[in-house]
Design an enzyme around this catalytic site. Structure first.
Site, PDB file in Angstrom:
ATOM      1  N   ASN A  37      51.595  58.831  56.983  1.00 50.36           N
ATOM      2  CA  ASN A  37      52.259  59.125  55.724  1.00 50.36           C
ATOM      3  C   ASN A  37      51.459  58.464  54.604  1.00 50.36           C
ATOM      4  O   ASN A  37      51.487  57.240  54.439  1.00 50.36           O
ATOM      5  CB  ASN A  37      53.701  58.596  55.735  1.00 50.36           C
ATOM      6  CG  ASN A  37      54.591  59.446  56.621  1.00 50.36           C
ATOM      7  OD1 ASN A  37      54.645  60.657  56.463  1.00 50.36           O
ATOM      8  ND2 ASN A  37      55.285  58.805  57.559  1.00 50.36           N
ATOM      9  N   SER A  43      43.496  52.780  41.842  1.00 53.91           N
ATOM     10  CA  SER A  43      42.121  52.570  42.288  1.00 53.91           C
ATOM     11  C   SER A  43      41.712  51.133  42.585  1.00 53.91           C
ATOM     12  O   SER A  43      40.542  50.881  42.817  1.00 53.91           O
ATOM     13  CB  SER A  43      41.175  53.119  41.211  1.00 53.91           C
ATOM     14  OG  SER A  43      41.452  52.507  39.960  1.00 53.91           O
ATOM     15  N   GLU A  97      37.616  58.846  42.645  1.00 54.30           N
ATOM     16  CA  GLU A  97      37.544  60.086  43.416  1.00 54.30           C
ATOM     17  C   GLU A  97      37.200  61.254  42.511  1.00 54.30           C
ATOM     18  O   GLU A  97      37.374  61.193  41.289  1.00 54.30           O
ATOM     19  CB  GLU A  97      38.866  60.339  44.148  1.00 54.30           C
ATOM     20  CG  GLU A  97      40.045  60.655  43.259  1.00 54.30           C
ATOM     21  CD  GLU A  97      40.797  59.438  42.761  1.00 54.30           C
ATOM     22  OE1 GLU A  97      41.971  59.590  42.399  1.00 54.30           O
ATOM     23  OE2 GLU A  97      40.206  58.339  42.691  1.00 54.30           O
TER      24      GLU A  97
END
Length: 439
Positions: A37, A43, A97
């Site tokens: 999960n 970050s 990302e």
């Protein structure tokens, strides 16, 4: 729920699916995180957290994750996702990302640039940057995902089964076990194959590590390629021991006519063929291979044609194996070598088994005028630094020139992970403390 992560693991995956959601789930599966999960977080990595390989966690665990994903249903379109982890010299970390309808190189570049910008904004130096990415060419419904998993002791402590080898009375080596695959007591020894988190599947005999998927190539490439390239033209090879098949697989990369493998315990070969096949990689089925299930002393006393190269993939000198480290044994080895001929053996850890090194070298010296010791590194063997001893009949075991080694290496188009012509030559440069053992 993890409140203070100690570790970061980077992973990525890509896949097709019947629709975007299924494609996303399949991409998570290829990344190894489909059964977790994932709790999406921002970050920041706690100071001092370490980058480690991804582990297997209990199904359904709640795991903080920084991830990015991209889906597409445009056939032929390239999609990519990337995650970058930056670390400062004092261990502070930032994760960024990026996902794009383009190649992985683009996603990686943007993720890395975002990390650089984050460090600049905080006024801290960027010491290192690690990037992982996935690229996918869409067929019907595709997905690419990249993720940074943050975890700590809450998950680590659930994985608590270990396998331990006593290297000495004062030093032990332990690996965390994922699954126990095989266990049998043969007429000669206790055979175990376990799957571990750090080194993949491992073969243990009588509670001693023999080989692992994670580092077997480092051992077998140095045990085999060094004597094979030292001999000018090896055609007939004898392997004594080596029931995992790794030495056999490595020998078969050379243009030999026949290799005979003498292994006393057929149950070791049977177990490794079934439960550790990646090490032998089909070598036992090669038509150039002749398997002999017999004691090495008995085999060497029999009448047969001599060998160009002999590879002694033998256990440490404990119990019955003591005989394989004696002048009597090397008298038989010498008698079975062609002239010119080369023999090489593993000879133990210079750090923790100096007596084994000395025993092996002295046994060889009883019948060979020149014995050379060379070094490799095998993480799962005692202290990592590992020694090998080599001798020759009919000529001196001089180290071939780098040019000669490179020419033969390139001619065979070998794909190695440890051995190179440069390492071949460097392996014979011994630290003073090892040279002192040999003098």
């Amino acid at each position: 729920m993890i409140t203070q992560p100690k570790y970061v693991s980077l992973t990525s995956g890509h896949a097709e699916g019947m629709d975007e959601l299924v494609a996303f789930d399949n991409a998570l599966a290829t990344a190894g995180i489909a059964d977790l999960n994932l709790i999406k977080v921002s970050s920041i990595v706690p100071q001092g957290a370490r980058l480690v390989p991804l582990r297997e966690f209990p199904i359904g665990s709640l795991v903080p994750t920084v991830y990015t994903r991209i889906e597409s249903d445009t056939p032929g379109e390239t999609i990519a996702a990337a995650v970058a982890l930056g670390l400062s010299p004092d261990g502070r970390g930032v994760i960024m990302e990026y996902a794009t309808r383009g190649p992985a190189t683009e996603a990686e570049a943007v993720a890395r640039a975002r990390v650089e910008a984050a460090f600049a904004a905080r006024g801290i130096p960027l010491h290192e940057c690690h990037v992982v990415s996935a690229e996918h060419t869409v067929q019907k419904h595709g997905c690419a995902v990249a993720a940074a998993i943050l975890w700590g002791d809450e998950l680590e402590e659930r994985l608590e089964e270990w396998e331990t080898e006593a290297w000495t009375p004062d030093v032990r080596f332990s690996v965390r076990v994922r699954e126990r695959i095989f266990s049998q007591r043969s007429p000669y020894q206790h055979i175990e194959i376990v799957d571990t988190f750090a080194f993949g599947r491992m073969l243990w005999l009588d509670d001693t590590v023999q080989t692992s998927e994670g580092d077997q190539w480092a051992y077998h490439e140095m045990l085999v390629h060094v004597p094979m390239f030292t001999h000018p033209n090896p055609r007939r090879v004898l392997i004594i021991g080596g029931g995992d098949g790794g030495a056999l697989h490595t020998v078969l990369h050379h243009p030999i006519e026949e290799v005979t493998m003498v292994e006393i315990d057929r149950d070791v070969i049977r177990a490794c063929r079934e439960y550790l096949p990646s090490v032998s990689a089909g070598a036992f089925d090669d038509p150039r291979v002749r398997l002999v299930y017999k004691d090495a002393f008995t085999f060497l006393d029999e009448d047969h044609d001599p060998f160009d190269v002999m590879i002694l993939d033998i256990p440490d000198p404990i119990g019955p194996a003591m005989r394989l480290f004696t002048p009597e044994f090397y008298r038989k080895v010498y008698a079975n070598l062609r002239s010119p001929g080369v023999v090489a053996t593993q000879s133990g850890s210079p750090w923790l088994q100096p007596d084994v090194v000395i025993r092996a070298v002295n046994a060889m010296r009883a019948h060979f005028s020149q014995v050379r010791v060379y070094l490799g590194h095998v993480p799962t063997y005692p202290a990592g630094l590992w020694s090998f001893a080599m001798a020759a009949r009919g000529y001196r075991t001089e180290v071939p020139s780098e040019e000669e080694l490179a020419e033969r290496f390139q001619r065979l188009a070998l794909k190695t992970r440890y051995y190179t012509p440069e390492i071949h030559r460097a392996a014979f440069v011994l630290p003073p403390f090892i040279q002192e053992l040999l003098d």
